[in-house]
Design a protein around this motif. Structure first.
Motif, short mmCIF file in Angstrom:
data_model
loop_
_atom_site.label_atom_id
_atom_site.label_comp_id
_atom_site.label_asym_id
_atom_site.label_seq_id
_atom_site.Cartn_x
_atom_site.Cartn_y
_atom_site.Cartn_z
N LEU A 1 -26.21 -56.61 35.32
CA LEU A 1 -25.39 -55.69 36.13
C LEU A 1 -24.38 -54.97 35.25
O LEU A 1 -24.09 -53.79 35.45
CB LEU A 1 -24.67 -56.46 37.24
N LEU A 2 -23.85 -55.69 34.26
CA LEU A 2 -22.94 -55.06 33.29
C LEU A 2 -23.66 -53.97 32.52
O LEU A 2 -23.11 -52.89 32.28
CB LEU A 2 -22.40 -56.13 32.33
N ILE A 3 -24.91 -54.23 32.15
CA ILE A 3 -25.71 -53.22 31.45
C ILE A 3 -25.85 -51.97 32.30
O ILE A 3 -25.74 -50.83 31.81
CB ILE A 3 -27.11 -53.80 31.11
N ALA A 4 -26.10 -52.14 33.60
CA ALA A 4 -26.23 -51.00 34.51
C ALA A 4 -24.92 -50.22 34.59
O ALA A 4 -24.92 -48.98 34.59
CB ALA A 4 -26.64 -51.48 35.90
N LEU A 5 -23.80 -50.92 34.65
CA LEU A 5 -22.49 -50.26 34.70
C LEU A 5 -22.19 -49.50 33.41
O LEU A 5 -21.63 -48.41 33.43
CB LEU A 5 -21.39 -51.30 34.98
N ILE A 6 -22.59 -50.10 32.28
CA ILE A 6 -22.40 -49.41 30.99
C ILE A 6 -23.22 -48.13 30.95
O ILE A 6 -22.78 -47.10 30.41
CB ILE A 6 -22.80 -50.35 29.83
N SER A 7 -24.41 -48.16 31.55
CA SER A 7 -25.24 -46.97 31.62
C SER A 7 -24.55 -45.86 32.41
O SER A 7 -24.57 -44.68 32.02
CB SER A 7 -26.59 -47.31 32.27
N ILE A 8 -23.89 -46.23 33.51
CA ILE A 8 -23.16 -45.26 34.31
C ILE A 8 -21.98 -44.69 33.54
O ILE A 8 -21.74 -43.47 33.53
CB ILE A 8 -22.68 -45.90 35.64
N VAL A 9 -21.24 -45.56 32.85
CA VAL A 9 -20.10 -45.11 32.03
C VAL A 9 -20.58 -44.16 30.94
O VAL A 9 -19.95 -43.13 30.67
CB VAL A 9 -19.38 -46.33 31.40
N SER A 10 -21.71 -44.49 30.32
CA SER A 10 -22.28 -43.64 29.27
C SER A 10 -22.61 -42.25 29.81
O SER A 10 -22.42 -41.24 29.11
CB SER A 10 -23.54 -44.27 28.69
N ALA A 11 -23.09 -42.19 31.04
CA ALA A 11 -23.43 -40.90 31.65
C ALA A 11 -22.19 -40.03 31.81
O ALA A 11 -22.22 -38.82 31.55
CB ALA A 11 -24.10 -41.13 33.01
N PHE A 12 -21.08 -40.64 32.24
CA PHE A 12 -19.84 -39.87 32.40
C PHE A 12 -19.26 -39.45 31.05
O PHE A 12 -18.72 -38.34 30.91
CB PHE A 12 -18.81 -40.69 33.20
N LEU A 13 -19.38 -40.32 30.05
CA LEU A 13 -18.92 -39.94 28.70
C LEU A 13 -19.78 -38.82 28.13
O LEU A 13 -19.27 -37.92 27.45
CB LEU A 13 -18.97 -41.17 27.78
N TYR A 14 -21.08 -38.87 28.41
CA TYR A 14 -21.97 -37.79 27.99
C TYR A 14 -21.54 -36.47 28.62
O TYR A 14 -21.49 -35.43 27.94
CB TYR A 14 -23.41 -38.12 28.41
N LEU A 15 -21.21 -36.52 29.90
CA LEU A 15 -20.75 -35.32 30.61
C LEU A 15 -19.47 -34.79 29.96
O LEU A 15 -19.31 -33.57 29.79
CB LEU A 15 -20.50 -35.65 32.07
N LYS A 16 -18.58 -35.69 29.56
CA LYS A 16 -17.35 -35.29 28.90
C LYS A 16 -17.63 -34.65 27.56
O LYS A 16 -16.99 -33.66 27.18
CB LYS A 16 -16.43 -36.53 28.73
N CYS A 17 -18.61 -35.19 26.83
CA CYS A 17 -19.00 -34.60 25.55
C CYS A 17 -19.53 -33.19 25.72
O CYS A 17 -19.21 -32.28 24.93
CB CYS A 17 -20.10 -35.45 24.88
N LYS A 18 -20.34 -32.99 26.76
CA LYS A 18 -20.91 -31.66 26.99
C LYS A 18 -19.83 -30.66 27.39
O LYS A 18 -19.86 -29.50 26.96
CB LYS A 18 -21.97 -31.75 28.12
N ILE A 19 -18.86 -31.09 28.20
CA ILE A 19 -17.75 -30.21 28.58
C ILE A 19 -16.90 -29.85 27.36
O ILE A 19 -16.51 -28.70 27.17
CB ILE A 19 -16.87 -30.88 29.65
N LYS A 20 -16.68 -30.85 26.51
CA LYS A 20 -15.90 -30.62 25.29
C LYS A 20 -16.61 -29.64 24.36
O LYS A 20 -15.99 -28.76 23.76
CB LYS A 20 -15.67 -31.96 24.57
N THR A 21 -17.92 -29.78 24.25
CA THR A 21 -18.72 -28.89 23.41
C THR A 21 -18.71 -27.46 23.95
O THR A 21 -18.64 -26.48 23.18
CB THR A 21 -20.18 -29.38 23.30
N ALA A 22 -18.77 -27.34 25.29
CA ALA A 22 -18.79 -26.02 25.93
C ALA A 22 -17.51 -25.25 25.66
O ALA A 22 -17.50 -24.02 25.57
CB ALA A 22 -19.02 -26.17 27.42
N ARG A 23 -16.42 -25.96 25.50
CA ARG A 23 -15.14 -25.31 25.20
C ARG A 23 -15.08 -24.77 23.78
O ARG A 23 -14.39 -23.84 23.48
CB ARG A 23 -13.99 -26.31 25.41
#
Length: 432
Positions: free
Chosen positions: A410-432
């Motif tokens: 279950l922790l692995i699944a939660l880490i996957s969700i956190v990774s998805a949000f961090l990925y989104l943050k990376c893409k927003i940062k790159t777009a700027r």
């Protein structure tokens, strides 16, 4: 979106074939560990210490991964993806082939152990550069709207290396007696791995350098010290990549390598039935990697990650509750296990996310650095932790502690969700 052309099929086929055979060469060691331990250690050493030392030597391959990954990625970002792609498989083929011919302890004494350690170190160096190199090579060759589908097919093929190892193990036990396997037949899988690898090296000669690297080279945009730039300007990308690598490690080590034996123990099934279940699980998780890749291209990485991560979380909760119950039902447990493996297609988000959070000029170094360091760490503690949690679970089947191992997944699944949000943050940062 057009269909795959001949060039696409060639790239996928040769990259996937090499990945399958190289991972087979790396993992086949563990399938024949009992036979290796019998041949490479003194006869008066206890069986426990023979196996303990053999698995210790197997682990040396994991410890060597970061070295190979970082060094080959550095030169891959400077001199080309294809060259390192060729080198990685060559470094795997030679030691694997040698293992088929190294004399045993009775012939050369402790020198055979030194040879075995060196073989595993070179295999670790090779695998450290192979998978990141294959991901980058495939991603940069792929059409814009098929990049993650390509990665899904490649990752599925690499997982297929474990399936190939399982098949070879079954075939060897069918063709030869245990006496023949202990005496000499255990060397055959390594000989075959060397032969298949040589064929793969030859076929990879027909691959071309990625157009993205060629364009960077033409424009003079190659970095002098790529890893320095990774640490300087891609810290969030490294963190995101390390977390999603932890997810991949958990899925492979726990679901594919460890759980079949735990299921066999609790359901009282034979080794053969266990191997069949493991092989079926590999097919399911490999198929899921392709599905996740296709969905990532169609609806995006973020949405795909949330869907599969939430499903993985829910299925794991039900599965581990059923597995560690006082009276586990065979068919229910097996179906839920295979459903968990399908949801574990989230592991394909590892190459998809990593391939997008680093600039092209530092992609190989960034991806390889984050992946190999994280895999060495998480791969180092996951087997022991999983066994510890499994032991807690089987001793507490009448209370909440029966979900001890399930809680880790279950922790692995939660880490996957956190990774998805961090990925989104990376893409927003790159777009700027």
């Amino acid at each position: 979106m057009r269909n795959l052309g001949k060039g696409d099929i060639k790239i996928l086929a040769l990259s996937s074939l090499g990945g399958t055979l190289e991972f087979y060469d790396f993992i086949i060691f563990v399938f024949f560990a009992e036979y290796i331990s019998s041949n490479f250690f003194p006869a008066n050493l206890s069986d426990f210490w023979k196996m303990f030392n053999t698995y210790g030597i197997f682990a040396a391959g994991y410890l060597a991964r970061p070295i190979g990954g970082i060094v080959m990625a550095h030169f891959g970002d400077k001199f080309g993806r294809k060259n390192m792609f060729m080198l990685s498989i060559l470094l795997m083929v030679i030691p694997t082939f040698c293992l088929a011919f190294v004399p045993n302890f009775q012939s050369i004494g402790f020198a055979c152990i030194i040879c075995l350690v060196l073989i595993r170190i070179f295999q670790g160096i090779a695998i450290g550069g192979e998978l990141p190199g294959a991901w980058v090579f495939t991603f940069e060759h792929a059409q814009k709207h098929l990049k993650h589908t390509y990665l899904g097919i490649l990752t599925a093929a690499v997982v297929g290396g474990i399936l190939l190892g399982s098949l070879v193990f079954l075939i060897m036990n069918f063709l030869f007696s245990q006496n023949e396997l202990f005496e000499w037949a255990w060397r055959v899988p390594f000989f075959l791995g060397g032969i298949f690898g040589i064929i793969s090296v030859y076929l990879r000669k027909f691959l071309s350098e990625t157009p993205i690297f060629e364009e960077m080279k033409k424009r003079g945009e190659l970095e002098k010290f790529p890893l320095k730039e990774v640490i300087k300007r891609a810290k969030l990308g490294v963190l995101t990549s390390m977390l999603i690598t932890w997810v991949l490690t958990g899925c492979i080590v726990v679901l594919i390598l460890l759980l079949p034996s735990y299921i066999a123990q609790l359901l009282h099934i034979s080794k053969v039935e266990q191997t069949y279940l493991q092989m079926l699980a590999i097919v399911v998780i490999a198929s899921s990697c392709v599905v996740v890749g296709i969905l990532s291209d169609k609806i995006g990485i973020f949405k795909t990650s949330l869907i599969f991560s939430i499903c993985f979380l829910g299925v794991c909760l039900v599965f581990f509750n059923a597995l560690y119950s006082l009276n586990p039902i065979f068919y229910v447990v097996c179906i839920l296990y295979l459903l968990a493996c399908f949801c574990a297609g989230i592991m394909n988000l590892c190459p998809s996310i990593m391939s997008e959070v680093f600039d092209a000029s530092i992609k190989f170094s960034g991806l390889s650095f984050a992946y190999n360091i994280a895999y060495a760490i998480s791969g180092g503690f996951t087997p022991q932790l999983a066994y510890f949690l499994h032991d807690i679970a089987i001793k507490n089947m009448d209370n909440i502690l029966s979900l001890a191992l399930g809680a880790y997944m279950l922790l692995i699944a939660l880490i996957s969700i956190v990774s998805a949000f961090l990925y989104l943050k990376c893409k927003i940062k790159t777009a700027r």
